[in-house]
Enzyme design. Sequence first.
Site, short mmCIF file in Angstrom:
data_model
loop_
_atom_site.label_atom_id
_atom_site.label_comp_id
_atom_site.label_asym_id
_atom_site.label_seq_id
_atom_site.Cartn_x
_atom_site.Cartn_y
_atom_site.Cartn_z
N ALA A 275 -0.59 -3.52 -0.41
CA ALA A 275 0.56 -4.28 0.07
C ALA A 275 1.90 -3.88 -0.51
O ALA A 275 2.90 -4.55 -0.26
CB ALA A 275 0.33 -5.77 -0.19
N GLY B 172 4.39 0.08 3.56
CA GLY B 172 3.80 0.26 4.88
C GLY B 172 3.32 -1.00 5.55
O GLY B 172 3.96 -2.07 5.48
N GLY C 195 0.72 -3.02 4.91
CA GLY C 195 0.40 -4.14 4.03
C GLY C 195 1.63 -4.91 3.60
O GLY C 195 1.63 -6.14 3.57
N TYR D 64 -12.74 10.42 6.43
CA TYR D 64 -11.96 9.19 6.58
C TYR D 64 -12.49 8.35 7.74
O TYR D 64 -12.71 7.14 7.61
CB TYR D 64 -10.49 9.54 6.81
CG TYR D 64 -9.62 8.36 7.19
CD1 TYR D 64 -9.24 7.43 6.24
CD2 TYR D 64 -9.20 8.18 8.51
CE1 TYR D 64 -8.45 6.34 6.58
CE2 TYR D 64 -8.41 7.10 8.86
CZ TYR D 64 -8.05 6.18 7.90
OH TYR D 64 -7.28 5.10 8.25
#
Length: 295
Positions: free
Chosen positions: A13, A16, A18, A165
Site C-alpha cells: 500500500a 500504486g 494499493g 508470475y
Amino acid sequence: MDMNGKTALVTGANSGLGKAIALALAQDGWRVGLVARNPERGAAAVAEIQAATGNTEVHLFIADFIDQTAIRQLAVAVCDQFEYLHLLINNAATAYPERRLSPDGVECAFAVNHLAPFLLTHLLLERLKASAPARIVTVGTRMNTALDFADLNWERRRYRMMQAYGQAKLGNLHFTFELARRLDGSGVTANCVFPGIFNSNLGGTDGAQDWFWKLIALLFGRILPTPEQAAQRVLCVATDPVFAGINGTYLGNHKPLKVPAQAQDMLINRQLWRISETLTGILPAAPSPLRQLRP
C-alpha cells in the site's frame, strides 16, 4: 472527519494500486492499515494520505512478504492494534527476472504472490470472522495458465519471469475459491478481482526487477488507466453493498470473468490449499512438498 467504524488492511500500500485503494478508503472514513516493505516509503504514504483526507486513523505496518516470519509478526501487530478487521485486501505482488529462493526455500514469485496472502489471510481469519460481516478481496491477474504441480519451485524448468508470475497469481484463484467454500455461512466473503491493465509499478524499485516495468510504463503509460481508476474496480467489490453477499467469484469491471480451466477444478483448489498449508507451516511438513505433492 467522521469515521464509519470500519477497519481495513491493505497490503502493498505504499504506492500504486494499493496506495490508491487506501486513500479512497481513508476518504470514506475507514480506519486503514497500510502494509509496506520499506519503512520510509510507507511512512511517506501514510503522511500523504492523512494530509489529503484529514483522516488520522491511517496506520503503517512493515513486512517483507518474501519472509514468512515477517508475515507472522505482521499478523500479531495487526491483531494487537486492530480489535476489529472488516476488510482485508491482498494486493501486494511482484515479479522476478530470475529464479531466486525465499528464506523459507520457496521460489520467490510463488512465495510473495501466493503463499504470502494465503498465510496472512489464515492468520487474520479469526479476527475477520469476529468482525463479520467482513470481506477478503485478493487482487488477481488475467493470464490463462496452469500451475505445474510437478515443479512448483522451478527446479526442472527454465525460469521465465512472466510465466512464473502468472502461475503464482493463478494460485490466488485456487485460494479464493477454496477459501470461499470454507467461509460459507461465516459472514465473511472471499473474492478475487482483476483491476484491469493500468500504469503499474509492479516489480518494485529494486534494480534488476525494475527495468521491465519501467519499459512498459515508458511505452504505454500515457494510454493506460491510472492506479486510481483501477482501484475503483477493487473498491466496488470491497465496499459496495451490492457485493455484500457475493462469495467465491472472479470479477473484473464489476462482472464475472472467465476462470482458467485448472482453477475451476475443486479438487485442485483443495490440493493447492493442502500444499500451501504445508509450505507455510500451518500443517506439519509432508515429505518434500514442492516435489512430491501433486493434484
